[in-house]
Design a protein around this motif. Structure first.
Motif, PDB file in Angstrom:
ATOM      1  N   GLY A 164     -10.370   6.831 -44.469  1.00 32.52           N
ATOM      2  CA  GLY A 164     -11.156   5.638 -44.205  1.00 32.52           C
ATOM      3  C   GLY A 164     -12.486   5.987 -43.567  1.00 32.52           C
ATOM      4  N   PHE A 165     -13.340   4.987 -43.462  1.00 37.24           N
ATOM      5  CA  PHE A 165     -14.653   5.183 -42.855  1.00 37.24           C
ATOM      6  C   PHE A 165     -15.063   3.933 -42.109  1.00 37.24           C
ATOM      7  CE2 PHE A 165     -15.662   3.117 -46.860  1.00 37.24           C
ATOM      8  CZ  PHE A 165     -16.706   2.258 -46.533  1.00 37.24           C
ATOM      9  N   HIS A 184      -0.007  11.310 -45.899  1.00 36.34           N
ATOM     10  CA  HIS A 184      -0.307  10.195 -46.803  1.00 36.34           C
ATOM     11  C   HIS A 184       0.509   8.974 -46.393  1.00 36.34           C
ATOM     12  CE1 HIS A 184      -2.146  13.267 -49.289  1.00 36.34           C
ATOM     13  NE2 HIS A 184      -1.006  13.928 -49.317  1.00 36.34           N
ATOM     14  N   GLY A 185       0.229   7.855 -47.045  1.00 39.04           N
ATOM     15  CA  GLY A 185       1.052   6.670 -46.875  1.00 39.04           C
ATOM     16  C   GLY A 185       0.773   5.884 -45.612  1.00 39.04           C
ATOM     17  N   ALA A 189      -2.316   5.947 -42.864  1.00 35.00           N
ATOM     18  CA  ALA A 189      -3.204   4.786 -42.818  1.00 35.00           C
ATOM     19  C   ALA A 189      -3.259   4.195 -41.409  1.00 35.00           C
ATOM     20  CB  ALA A 189      -2.742   3.734 -43.829  1.00 35.00           C
ATOM     21  N   ALA A 190      -2.134   4.219 -40.695  1.00 34.47           N
ATOM     22  CA  ALA A 190      -2.115   3.691 -39.327  1.00 34.47           C
ATOM     23  C   ALA A 190      -2.980   4.538 -38.406  1.00 34.47           C
ATOM     24  CB  ALA A 190      -0.672   3.644 -38.810  1.00 34.47           C
ATOM     25  N   GLY A 223      -2.052  11.598 -35.894  1.00 37.43           N
ATOM     26  CA  GLY A 223      -3.283  12.368 -35.797  1.00 37.43           C
ATOM     27  C   GLY A 223      -4.106  12.327 -37.064  1.00 37.43           C
ATOM     28  N   ALA A 224      -5.341  12.823 -36.965  1.00 37.72           N
ATOM     29  CA  ALA A 224      -6.261  12.738 -38.091  1.00 37.72           C
ATOM     30  C   ALA A 224      -7.384  13.758 -37.937  1.00 37.72           C
ATOM     31  CB  ALA A 224      -6.875  11.332 -38.170  1.00 37.72           C
ATOM     32  N   ALA A 225      -7.967  14.104 -39.057  1.00 33.65           N
ATOM     33  CA  ALA A 225      -9.264  14.786 -39.046  1.00 33.65           C
ATOM     34  C   ALA A 225     -10.332  13.713 -38.934  1.00 33.65           C
ATOM     35  CB  ALA A 225      -9.446  15.600 -40.321  1.00 33.65           C
TER      36      ALA A 225
END
Length: 337
Positions: A164-165, A184-185, A189-190, A223-225
């Motif tokens: 997302g952005f 994924h999934g 998304a959360a 977590g996320a990049a």
């Protein structure tokens, strides 16, 4: 495919392969128009534009897809449709849009009709590569074109994207966020939704401090990049800080400069977050993308593309460099002001 009964800002993608797709696209467009209270006249114009875009993809396109989503400017909402194909392309878009011109033995009123129904439109086409066309319908006059825009596509078979952005202007700071939730999934998304929320509510701080803020905000997620860019037109620089595998480049003509993200996962693992400055010429374009987009594209393969609307650039990149086995996101911005 997202739930068309309640369409979020990420939008919904349609694969357009046969004429029956037109009714599904039109119904989804009308539902979205009702959700945002677009109004009767603009809704009718939107329905016509959706039908014409779908018809053009069926008649002329190879691997045609269409993105339908809401767009917002201050307290006003409109609807945007982006049609993408890998068809034969057009040498002269302006000529092809004239009424009566046809490349499929039919009355060529499609492109001209689309432009007349839209509040705003933009397009780019390269012979042998295909065409990308974006239209917006607003309840009144179209707002000024945005300085940034992007597109997101989920992994094939997934209902939601973990990428997302977000874009914001706060206390004079023009800032961008690109996020790739781990995996994924829904859980990915959360994580991205949490990053976007934290980005919008964060204080007006430089990119490195903002990445630190996101790192703390994502501790309850997988977590996320993440990467944050800030475009400073007065200083002619873009300030950039990132954690994880987010790609960022500044392009000006034939000059391309990569931007550096540090290893780590926001919310879980991080080393020192570093912020770097890169020269941002007045005609420069900043492009950020997740690892669902292969870094194999070259701007000079697309004459004139970097002068088009940011979302048009992003959709073209996603078409030609997006990886179907992963979520994908491209965010594009040009020097504001």
């Amino acid at each position: 495919m997202a739930n068309p009964e309640r369409l979020g800002d990420e939008g919904i993608w349609f694969r357009v392969e046969e004429a029956s797709s037109a009714s599904a696209v039109r119904r989804a467009a009308e539902r979205l128009a009702a959700q945002i209270d677009l109004g009767a006249g603009p809704t009718a114009a939107l329905a016509i534009a959706a039908a014409e875009l779908t018809s053009n993809l069926v008649k002329h396109a190879d691997e045609g897809v269409l993105l339908l989503r809401p767009v917002r400017a201050d307290d006003i909402a409109g609807v945007e449709i982006i049609a993408v194909d890998s068809g034969p392309g057009m040498v002269d878009l302006a000529y092809s849009a004239r009424d009566g011109h046809s490349t499929a033995g039919t009355l060529g009123i499609g492109l001209g009709s689309i432009a007349r129904q839209a509040s705003w439109s933009d397009a780019h086409s390269v012979p042998g590569r295909g065409t990308v066309l974006a239209v917006q319908v607003w309840p009144g006059p179209a707002p000024a074109p945005g300085w940034a825009g992007g597109v997101v596509r989920p992994l094939t078979g997934e209902m939601v994207s973990g990428d997302g952005f977000a874009v914001r202007v706060t206390q004079g700071r023009h800032q961008l966020l690109l996020c790739d939730g781990l995996g994924h999934g829904p859980l990915a998304a959360a994580a991205t939704a949490a990053a976007v929320s934290a980005f919008h509510t964060a204080p007006a701080v430089p990119p490195a401090a903002l990445v630190e803020h996101l790192h703390r905000a994502l501790g309850h997620t997988r977590g996320a990049a993440v990467a944050v860019a800030e475009l400073d037109a007065a200083a002619a620089v873009v300030r950039y800080a990132g954690l994880g595998n987010i790609a960022g480049v500044v392009i000006d003509g034939n000059t391309r400069r990569g931007m550096v993200s540090m290893p780590g996962i926001a919310g879980h693992q991080r080393r020192v977050v570093r912020e770097y400055d890169y020269a941002l010429p007045r005609t420069g374009v900043v492009i950020m993308h997740s690892d669902g987009v292969a870094d194999r594209w070259r701007a000079d393969d697309y004459p004139g593309l970097l002068t088009r609307a940011p979302q048009l650039i992003a959709a073209t990149m996603l078409r030609d460099a997006g990886v179907r086995r992963d979520d994908a996101c491209v965010l594009v911005a040009r020097t504001p002001g």
